[in-house]
Design a protein around this motif. Structure first.
Motif, PDB file in Angstrom:
ATOM      1  N   LEU A  10       8.716  -9.852  -5.564  1.00 30.95           N
ATOM      2  CA  LEU A  10       7.915  -8.635  -5.748  1.00 30.95           C
ATOM      3  C   LEU A  10       8.326  -7.894  -7.016  1.00 30.95           C
ATOM      4  O   LEU A  10       7.463  -7.384  -7.753  1.00 30.95           O
ATOM      5  CB  LEU A  10       8.079  -7.722  -4.538  1.00 30.95           C
ATOM      6  N   ALA A 366       5.425  -8.339   3.620  1.00 32.12           N
ATOM      7  CA  ALA A 366       5.050  -8.180   2.214  1.00 32.12           C
ATOM      8  C   ALA A 366       3.932  -9.139   1.803  1.00 32.12           C
ATOM      9  O   ALA A 366       3.636  -9.261   0.613  1.00 32.12           O
ATOM     10  CB  ALA A 366       6.266  -8.410   1.316  1.00 32.12           C
ATOM     11  N   LEU A 369       0.883  -7.541  -0.228  1.00 30.24           N
ATOM     12  CA  LEU A 369       1.245  -7.162  -1.591  1.00 30.24           C
ATOM     13  C   LEU A 369       1.469  -8.395  -2.449  1.00 30.24           C
ATOM     14  O   LEU A 369       1.036  -8.439  -3.612  1.00 30.24           O
ATOM     15  CB  LEU A 369       2.502  -6.293  -1.567  1.00 30.24           C
ATOM     16  N   LEU A 370       2.117  -9.406  -1.896  1.00 23.24           N
ATOM     17  CA  LEU A 370       2.347 -10.646  -2.636  1.00 23.24           C
ATOM     18  C   LEU A 370       1.025 -11.339  -2.952  1.00 23.24           C
ATOM     19  O   LEU A 370       0.835 -11.884  -4.046  1.00 23.24           O
ATOM     20  CB  LEU A 370       3.254 -11.561  -1.822  1.00 23.24           C
TER      21      LEU A 370
END
Length: 536
Positions: A10, A366, A369-370
């Motif tokens: 990230l 996550a 978002l990834l």
């Protein structure tokens, strides 16, 4: 360990993908040390910028129409008819998807341009001194887009038609529906998701298109060429505002069309058996499909022939253009540059995309978002992405996440890496998603550690899918033009820029030789990777 990998990914992707775009947006509102709307005011007050935006939307809409006009009939004939040469023509129709877009565009210049083969033949035949036409403007751009982007519609529609149960169409025929009514009432609703996906791909490609408008646009400017003109004129603020607006339009259309695509498909899609539902057709269908395939492929065949002097007025068969690549070492420098940059970018893609693909397939907090960070480089036009990288890495300020890479040989590999990251990441995610997690669990039960499970169980099973994505990324990087023309230096001059320079110098044989060499590199890449992608 997994949390550390997630955080590292990230941070890295946030720095290389999201941060440049955010910085571009922020800098578009700055003039020196103060915040201002002046750059946007100048853009909206400019008749040239307003026209460029309208032209961009017109080109996007026209490109969708042209791609559907060529791709959908080809898909319908290949999917619903059995005719002589069907397998060969079906494969040839899909060839443009694996060819560098620059080669396809330049092939059309080479054949239809004012100094192209067709114009030269006509001038030699008629004795005329002036070119017989001007291959410029919106018509030329739309011809190039239709010839290169139809493949998105063709492949998606072909796959969708193969899944439609032929008994649905047979039932409609039994109930008295004619051919057109069956298409409109039965087939098109089943194809709706695929057609929206094709429209989305063509629209985004046309919005971000730079090569065709740059080569053929003339006075017909779109936003991407307007951005390049602002860069050449030193109008940095205006360039940033234009880039931010184009990114906003692209992301807005992506959200709009993506939501529409996610809507109801209009019915269930059956699974057709191989070869089922095909009606016999004769040589007339073969001729029609061959004509459709010849539109995009024939210029490339003529381009390769011209590299050997064939078909060029005043020339015969010759190896002189290739001999110069060996006897004049400076001609090989762009080739070696492209090979080095593309290889470095692809290796970096693998290093980042493999763990990213694993996390995308296995899920986690996550994941969203990834997924966003690995998709953004595809959703944002290449011109905007190159400008964002140029802004971010034009200043030596490590404490602010900015390094001085512009003007060095490192900026092009970085741009290629970021641009092609979605291809490898999505390929890796698909490969990991198809892996049964119980295999890894069984290896752990037998005492294999995490590293050993990855090396002996996981990677051998997912590698063919990952390798396929890496090959596509390598091929794309070898022929990358948009990022190259915005970021290259004389020292880092890549193959695509040298090819264009030869064409601009009317060295048609030299340009054809470089294009042929690029095609050979692409073919060699696919051939060498064949054992990895399909070990059978």
């Amino acid at each position: 360990m997994k949390r550390a990998v997630v955080v590292a990914l990230l941070l890295l992707l946030g720095w290389l993908v999201l941060y440049p775009l955010v910085l571009l947006l922020a800098e578009s509102f700055r003039d020196g040390s103060r915040w201002t709307w002046a750059h946007y005011a100048a853009v909206f007050a400019s008749a040239a910028d307003r026209s460029a935006l309208v032209h961009t939307l017109v080109v996007a809409a026209g490109s969708v129409v042209g791609a559907f006009a060529l791709g959908l009939p080809l898909a319908a004939l290949v999917a619903r008819r059995r005719f002589p040469g069907r397998r060969l023509l079906a494969a040839l129709a899909a060839v443009p998807v694996v060819l560098p877009p620059l080669v396809g565009t330049l092939a059309l210049v080479f054949v239809y341009g004012e100094q192209g083969l067709l114009a030269r033949w006509l001038r030699a035949f008629t004795g005329a001194a002036a070119p017989p036409w001007r291959f410029q403007g919106v018509g030329a751009i739309l011809l190039v887009h239709a010839s290169t982007m139809y493949v998105y519609v063709y492949l998606l529609a072909l796959a969708a038609l193969a899944r439609v149960d032929p008994r649905l169409e047979e039932a409609a025929a039994t109930l008295g529906a004619g051919r057109w009514r069956r298409w409109l009432g039965v087939l098109l609703p089943q194809l709706r998701p695929a057609l929206f996906a094709g429209a989305l791909l063509v629209t985004l490609s046309a919005l971000g298109s730079f090569t065709a408008p740059y080569l053929f646009g003339g006075n017909f400017r779109v936003v991407t060429t307007q951005i390049y003109a602002s860069k050449l004129n030193g109008e940095t603020g205006r360039m940033l505002a234009e880039s931010a607006l184009l990114a906003g339009v692209a992301l807005g259309l992506l959200a709009l069309l993506g939501r529409e695509r996610a809507g109801p498909s209009g019915g269930s899609v059956g699974v057709a058996l191989p070869g089922s539902g095909l009606r016999r057709a004769g040589w007339g269908t073969t001729a029609a499909v061959a004509l459709g395939v010849a539109v995009p492929l024939l210029p490339q065949v003529l381009l390769v022939a011209a590299a050997f002097g064939l078909g060029v007025p005043g020339e015969g068969f010759t190896l002189a253009h290739f001999r110069r690549l060996v006897t004049e070492p400076e001609r090989l420098v762009p080739v070696l540059n492209s090979l080095q940059f593309a290889t470095a970018a692809t290796l970096a893609n693998l290093a980042v995309a493999v763990p990213a693909g694993y996390l995308l397939a296995r899920g986690g907090p996550a994941r969203s978002l990834l997924s966003l960070l690995t998709a953004l480089p595809w959703a944002v036009p290449a011109t905007v992405l190159a400008v964002a990288l140029a802004v971010t890495f034009s200043l030596d300020a490590p404490s602010r996440g900015r390094l001085l890479l512009v003007g060095t040989v490192w900026i092009l590999p970085l741009a290629y890496f970021v641009r092609n990251l979605p291809v490898v990441a999505r390929a890796a995610a698909a490969a990991f998603a198809g892996l049964d997690p119980r295999l890894e669990e069984a290896a752990a039960t037998l005492g294999a550690g995490r590293l050993r499970r990855w090396v002996t169980v996981v990677l051998p099973l997912v590698w063919p899918g990952i390798a396929a994505g890496a090959v596509l990324a390598l091929v794309s990087a070898l022929g990358e033009f948009v990022a190259s023309i915005l970021l290259y230096t004389p020292r880092s001059r890549p193959l695509s820029i040298e090819l264009l320079a030869r064409l601009r110098d009317y060295d048609l044989g030299g340009a054809a030789a470089y294009a042929t060499l690029l095609l050979v590199l692409v073919a060699a890449t696919f051939y060498l990777a064949l054992d990895e992608v399909d070990p059978r």
